[in-house]
Design an enzyme around this catalytic site. Structure first.
Site, PDB file in Angstrom:
ATOM      1  N   LYS A 115       5.873  24.252  45.726  1.00 42.52           N
ATOM      2  CA  LYS A 115       4.512  23.915  45.300  1.00 42.52           C
ATOM      3  C   LYS A 115       3.841  22.988  46.302  1.00 42.52           C
ATOM      4  CE  LYS A 115       4.482  24.830  40.393  1.00 42.52           C
ATOM      5  NZ  LYS A 115       4.228  24.321  39.051  1.00 42.52           N
ATOM      6  N   LYS A 197       9.126  36.268  43.068  1.00 43.14           N
ATOM      7  CA  LYS A 197       8.948  36.180  41.617  1.00 43.14           C
ATOM      8  C   LYS A 197       7.513  36.534  41.222  1.00 43.14           C
ATOM      9  CE  LYS A 197       8.150  32.153  39.730  1.00 43.14           C
ATOM     10  NZ  LYS A 197       8.135  30.805  39.130  1.00 43.14           N
ATOM     11  N   LYS A 200       1.751  33.649  38.234  1.00 39.52           N
ATOM     12  CA  LYS A 200       0.318  33.657  37.936  1.00 39.52           C
ATOM     13  C   LYS A 200      -0.490  33.047  39.072  1.00 39.52           C
ATOM     14  CE  LYS A 200       1.669  30.068  34.735  1.00 39.52           C
ATOM     15  NZ  LYS A 200       2.030  29.855  33.354  1.00 39.52           N
TER      16      LYS A 200
HETATM   17  P1  TYM Z   1       5.994  28.080  33.495  1.00 41.48           P
HETATM   18  O1  TYM Z   1       4.769  27.731  32.724  1.00 41.48           O
HETATM   19  O2  TYM Z   1       5.883  28.287  34.960  1.00 41.48           O
HETATM   20  O3  TYM Z   1       6.641  29.380  32.888  1.00 41.48           O
HETATM   21  C1  TYM Z   1       6.887  29.526  31.498  1.00 41.48           C
HETATM   22  C2  TYM Z   1       8.206  30.264  31.288  1.00 41.48           C
HETATM   23  O4  TYM Z   1       8.158  31.545  31.909  1.00 41.48           O
HETATM   24  C3  TYM Z   1       9.287  31.714  32.762  1.00 41.48           C
HETATM   25  N1  TYM Z   1       8.887  32.558  33.906  1.00 41.48           N
HETATM   26  C4  TYM Z   1       9.485  33.706  34.240  1.00 41.48           C
HETATM   27  N2  TYM Z   1      10.528  34.358  33.720  1.00 41.48           N
HETATM   28  C5  TYM Z   1      10.893  35.531  34.300  1.00 41.48           C
HETATM   29  N3  TYM Z   1      10.253  36.057  35.369  1.00 41.48           N
HETATM   30  C6  TYM Z   1       9.199  35.438  35.929  1.00 41.48           C
HETATM   31  N4  TYM Z   1       8.574  35.981  36.972  1.00 41.48           N
HETATM   32  C7  TYM Z   1       8.773  34.199  35.359  1.00 41.48           C
HETATM   33  N5  TYM Z   1       7.777  33.330  35.658  1.00 41.48           N
HETATM   34  C8  TYM Z   1       7.865  32.329  34.759  1.00 41.48           C
HETATM   35  C9  TYM Z   1       9.666  30.311  33.193  1.00 41.48           C
HETATM   36  O5  TYM Z   1      11.015  30.250  33.590  1.00 41.48           O
HETATM   37  C10 TYM Z   1       9.393  29.525  31.928  1.00 41.48           C
HETATM   38  O6  TYM Z   1      10.503  29.591  31.055  1.00 41.48           O
HETATM   39  N6  TYM Z   1       8.395  23.715  33.934  1.00 41.48           N
HETATM   40  C11 TYM Z   1       8.105  24.819  33.032  1.00 41.48           C
HETATM   41  C12 TYM Z   1       7.413  24.368  31.773  1.00 41.48           C
HETATM   42  C13 TYM Z   1       8.114  23.288  31.034  1.00 41.48           C
HETATM   43  C14 TYM Z   1       9.281  23.427  30.253  1.00 41.48           C
HETATM   44  C15 TYM Z   1       9.547  22.120  29.726  1.00 41.48           C
HETATM   45  C16 TYM Z   1      10.132  24.484  29.964  1.00 41.48           C
HETATM   46  C17 TYM Z   1       7.715  21.989  30.962  1.00 41.48           C
HETATM   47  N7  TYM Z   1       8.573  21.294  30.168  1.00 41.48           N
HETATM   48  C18 TYM Z   1      10.657  21.883  28.917  1.00 41.48           C
HETATM   49  C19 TYM Z   1      11.234  24.230  29.161  1.00 41.48           C
HETATM   50  C20 TYM Z   1      11.487  22.958  28.635  1.00 41.48           C
HETATM   51  C21 TYM Z   1       7.205  25.796  33.750  1.00 41.48           C
HETATM   52  O7  TYM Z   1       6.540  25.481  34.690  1.00 41.48           O
HETATM   53  O8  TYM Z   1       7.147  27.018  33.180  1.00 41.48           O
END
Ligand code: TYM
Length: 332
Positions: A115, A197, A200
């Site tokens: 990032k 991956k 978004k």
């Molecule tokens: P975020 O918002 O980027 O993504 C949300 C969830 O989607 C999963 N994900 C994917 N899984 C499979 N293939 C993909 N291409 C893909 N892109 C995203 C992510 O693994 C995630 O589970 N840091 C986290 C948010 C967060 C969080 C937490 C999660 C903040 N606090 C506490 C769990 C527990 C994040 O940026 O997810």
């Protein structure tokens, strides 16, 4: 006496529209877990501001993620659904945990490195501290399992290290969380470059499918999906594009990978790609329609996030009080 239910926590950032990757890697599993566990799901708006957001859009997308949680099958009567910034204990615990996180270990987080190269003009301290806030999210609720895609594994390992360090200094305080990563779908790849991956934040709009995409857009994106010159439809490390489409089709239809390979044996991409597109259109149609309905009912969404924040704040306070006592803060 029956054992207390285990606790599940997860969060999704409202930093853009949700993708098929978010759904297949994480959100799809949330409602399955709510039948058996004490589930807490958060819209992590405080994480989202680590990169610049348009304020009006952030507000809109936060409600949209909440609506999508419900549209994907989460029941506010069964799961606690809330918005992170409504429960100040997240920020409060994150501060304490900062003091038990080593600069070196935080510097090793690959998502921070990715990032900060993507947002070179805004490598802020929040971006660096993001995994500590995430550790606070998880540890506040004495979480046993965290359903996420594979890209979050390193952050959960950091949360475990922080918990272990704190428990080591002050005796058992935090439950050790385990990642819950699905066997299939844990890393859905970009349709334009299947070595990356699906994300978004990708500049190429054809690389991701959004949960709110119209059917014609979904079909176009799958028809254009990058595959390879060998036209066999089989799962193989040498065929990342085709393997990604097989995974998506298998999850969307409930067919096993074997069944999918048999169904398309001897057939070409001309038949396969539109079939994947149609399966995804049908998978997402009810989610999109339900989300649109819910977004017309802001009062209902408000009642859900208010009640959720109340329940979450109560549980979070218990942990925070314990932590404050252990580190030596005077009781309020
Ligand atoms: P975020 O918002 O980027 O993504 C949300 C969830 O989607 C999963 N994900 C994917 N899984 C499979 N293939 C993909 N291409 C893909 N892109 C995203 C992510 O693994 C995630 O589970 N840091 C986290 C948010 C967060 C969080 C937490 C999660 C903040 N606090 C506490 C769990 C527990 C994040 O940026 O997810």
């Amino acid at each position: 006496m029956s054992e207390a239910k285990k606790t599940i926590f997860s969060g999704v950032q409202p930093s853009g529209k949700l993708t098929l990757g978010n759904y297949l890697g994480a959100i799809r599993n949330f409602p399955i877990l709510q039948e058996e566990y004490n589930c807490i799901y958060c819209v992590v708006d405080m994480h989202a501001i680590t990169v610049r957001q348009d304020p009006a859009m952030l507000r809109k997308q936060t409600l949209e993620v909440l609506a999508q949680y419900i549209a994907c099958g989460l029941d506010p009567e069964k799961s606690t659904l809330f918005i992170q910034s409504h429960v100040p204990a997240h920020a409060e615990l994150a501060w304490v945990l900062n003091c038990y996180t080593m600069f070196g270990e935080a510097s090793r987080m690959t998502q921070f490195k990715d990032k900060s190269s993507k947002h070179a003009d805004n490598v802020n301290v929040g971006l660096f501290d993001y995994p500590v806030l995430m550790a606070a999210d998880i540890l506040l609720y004495q979480t046993d399992m965290v359903p996420v895609g594979v890209d979050q594994l390193q952050h959960i390992e950091l949360a475990r290290n922080i918990a272990q360090r704190f428990n080591g200094v002050y005796s058992d305080t935090f439950v050790m969380p385990e990642p819950y990563i699905p066997k299939a779908g844990a890393k859905i790849m970009s349709l334009a470059d299947p070595t990356r991956k699906m994300s978004k934040s990708d500049e190429n709009q054809n690389s991701f499918v959004l949960l709110m995409d119209k059917p014609e857009d979904i079909m176009r994106k799958f028809k254009r999906a990058v595959t390879d010159s060998d036209s066999r439809i089989i799962m193989s490390d040498e065929k990342p594009g085709v393997s990604n489409l097989i995974t998506i089709y298998s999850l969307a239809t409930g067919k096993s990978v074997d069944e999918v390979e048999k169904e398309f044996a001897g057939k070409g991409y001309g038949e396969f790609k539109p079939a994947v597109g149609e399966a995804v259109v049908e998978l997402l149609r009810p989610i999109r329609e339900k989300t649109e309905d819910l977004l017309r009912n802001k009062d209902y969404l408000e009642s859900v996030y208010r009640e959720g924040a109340g329940k979450a704040a109560y549980a979070a306070r218990k942990t925070l009080d314990k932590v404050y006592r252990k580190v030596g803060f005077v009781k309020r």
